[in-house]
Design an enzyme around this catalytic site. Structure first.
Site, PDB file in Angstrom:
ATOM      1  N   ASP A  68     -23.832 -30.378  17.253  1.00  0.00           N
ATOM      2  CA  ASP A  68     -23.574 -29.300  16.301  1.00  0.00           C
ATOM      3  C   ASP A  68     -23.394 -28.008  17.105  1.00  0.00           C
ATOM      4  O   ASP A  68     -24.337 -27.544  17.771  1.00  0.00           O
ATOM      5  CB  ASP A  68     -24.743 -29.171  15.320  1.00  0.00           C
ATOM      6  CG  ASP A  68     -24.432 -28.187  14.198  1.00  0.00           C
ATOM      7  OD1 ASP A  68     -23.689 -27.206  14.433  1.00  0.00           O
ATOM      8  OD2 ASP A  68     -24.939 -28.393  13.082  1.00  0.00           O
ATOM      9  N   TYR A 160     -15.121 -16.265   7.229  1.00  0.00           N
ATOM     10  CA  TYR A 160     -14.224 -17.086   8.069  1.00  0.00           C
ATOM     11  C   TYR A 160     -13.130 -16.209   8.656  1.00  0.00           C
ATOM     12  O   TYR A 160     -12.845 -16.258   9.861  1.00  0.00           O
ATOM     13  CB  TYR A 160     -13.645 -18.192   7.192  1.00  0.00           C
ATOM     14  CG  TYR A 160     -12.552 -19.046   7.813  1.00  0.00           C
ATOM     15  CD1 TYR A 160     -12.855 -20.082   8.700  1.00  0.00           C
ATOM     16  CD2 TYR A 160     -11.205 -18.844   7.479  1.00  0.00           C
ATOM     17  CE1 TYR A 160     -11.853 -20.883   9.242  1.00  0.00           C
ATOM     18  CE2 TYR A 160     -10.203 -19.633   8.015  1.00  0.00           C
ATOM     19  CZ  TYR A 160     -10.530 -20.652   8.898  1.00  0.00           C
ATOM     20  OH  TYR A 160      -9.535 -21.442   9.433  1.00  0.00           O
ATOM     21  N   LYS A 164     -12.228 -15.284  12.474  1.00  0.00           N
ATOM     22  CA  LYS A 164     -10.909 -15.643  13.010  1.00  0.00           C
ATOM     23  C   LYS A 164     -10.175 -14.413  13.563  1.00  0.00           C
ATOM     24  O   LYS A 164      -9.440 -14.513  14.550  1.00  0.00           O
ATOM     25  CB  LYS A 164     -10.071 -16.338  11.929  1.00  0.00           C
ATOM     26  CG  LYS A 164     -10.561 -17.743  11.604  1.00  0.00           C
ATOM     27  CD  LYS A 164     -10.410 -18.660  12.800  1.00  0.00           C
ATOM     28  CE  LYS A 164     -10.828 -20.082  12.518  1.00  0.00           C
ATOM     29  NZ  LYS A 164     -10.726 -20.957  13.705  1.00  0.00           N
ATOM     30  N   VAL A 193      -1.960 -26.457   7.503  1.00  0.00           N
ATOM     31  CA  VAL A 193      -1.713 -27.764   8.123  1.00  0.00           C
ATOM     32  C   VAL A 193      -2.318 -28.847   7.244  1.00  0.00           C
ATOM     33  O   VAL A 193      -3.471 -28.727   6.809  1.00  0.00           O
ATOM     34  CB  VAL A 193      -2.343 -27.808   9.530  1.00  0.00           C
ATOM     35  CG1 VAL A 193      -2.033 -29.138  10.210  1.00  0.00           C
ATOM     36  CG2 VAL A 193      -1.832 -26.639  10.374  1.00  0.00           C
TER      37      VAL A 193
END
Ligand code: NAD
Length: 252
Positions: A68, A160, A164, A193
């Site tokens: 992890d 997130y 990023k 994707v």
């Protein structure tokens, strides 16, 4: 579809985070197909073991580490073990991330820390661990995975997207500090994707909306992203560093 073979990737020692599924799985397959010696980590043991089993006929069977990445001591121990097992690390691909959705009102300090741990922190510490081996080998390549999401300001992804966005700064900073050691550092920025996880979020109508927003028709697959990674990791890209490379079918 035919894919390029890069002679400079043969025998290269490659570590990929989050290689068990999605784009990471495509990266493991692509590097193995180039004759590279691949190790990867993931928390998804079943998918990862199935991938290793599928590639068992390869010249070098990819090595799976169940780790992890939120635990930095384990990351550091794993990087040392990978270096020993492969005899060095030439290419590091920081691919793992987690794009769980969240509302601003639901974010606690603990959740903030957890999202930075899964989406940002391990990239730096994996690079820090791999850099000495790359320097000793006379150079190396680090590929960090960013995301188009914050460029588009997608909803319910604040943490997130914060991580990023930071990855693009991390790339530029590492490229500057490691450049004189012939270590190239770039960000790959995928559009949407088609992976098993992404299929969870999107209805057929949602997918159609994505395609409509792209310049090109069709859905990007992990192998398409891997094709860009192969070029950037190869010696053909020897003067590419410190930048962001989009593969998004022109999503705007
Ligand atoms: N698929 C897309 O549309 C898309 C778009 C933009 C950016 N990206 C980026 O590309 C990269 C790969 O994305 P993906 O779609 O293949 O993601 P994915 O979720 O399908 O795969 C990520 C892999 O990382 C592993 N992982 C997650 N947390 C981990 C942890 N704590 N420790 C170890 N392993 C962990 C997962 O188990 C999984 O196998 C990510 O950095 C992602 O942010 C993907």
């Amino acid at each position: 579809m035919s894919r390029a073979i890069y002679p400079s990737l043969k025998g290269k020692r490659v570590f990929i985070s989050g290689g068990g599924s999605g784009i990471g799985e495509g990266l493991v397959e692509a590097f193995a197909g180039q004759g590279a010696h691949v190790a990867f980590c993931d928390i998804a043991a079943t998918e990862s073991e199935a991938l290793v089993a599928r590639l068992t006929g390869s010249d070098f069977v990819p090595q799976f580490y169940e780790v992890d990445l939120r635990d930095i001591e384990k990351v550091q121990a794993m990087m040392a073990a990978v270096e020993q097992q492969l005899g060095g690390i030439d290419i590091l691909v920081n691919n793992a991330a987690n794009d769980d959705r969240h509302g601003i009102e639901d974010v606690t300090p603990a959740y903030w820390d957890d999202r930075m741990a899964v989406n940002l922190r391990h990239l730096f510490f994996a690079a820090q661990a791999a850099a000495p081996a790359m320097k000793r080998a006379g150079g190396g390549v680090i590929l960090n995975f960013g995301s188009i999401s914050w460029h588009l300001a997608l909803p319910e992804l604040t943490l997130y997207q914060t991580a990023k966005a930071a990855i693009e700064g991390l790339t530029r900073s590492l490229a500057r500090d490691l450049g004189r050691d012939n270590i190239r550092v770039n960000t790959i920025i995928p559009g949407n994707v088609k992976t098993p996880r992404q299929e969870k979020w999107y209805t057929p109508e949602g997918e159609a909306e994505i395609v409509a927003a792209q310049c090109l028709d069709g859905r990007i697959l992990p192998a398409d992203v891997a094709a860009l990674a192969m070029f950037l990791a190869s010696d053909d890209a020897r003067y590419c560093t410190g930048h962001d490379y989009f593969i998004d079918a022109g999503w705007r």
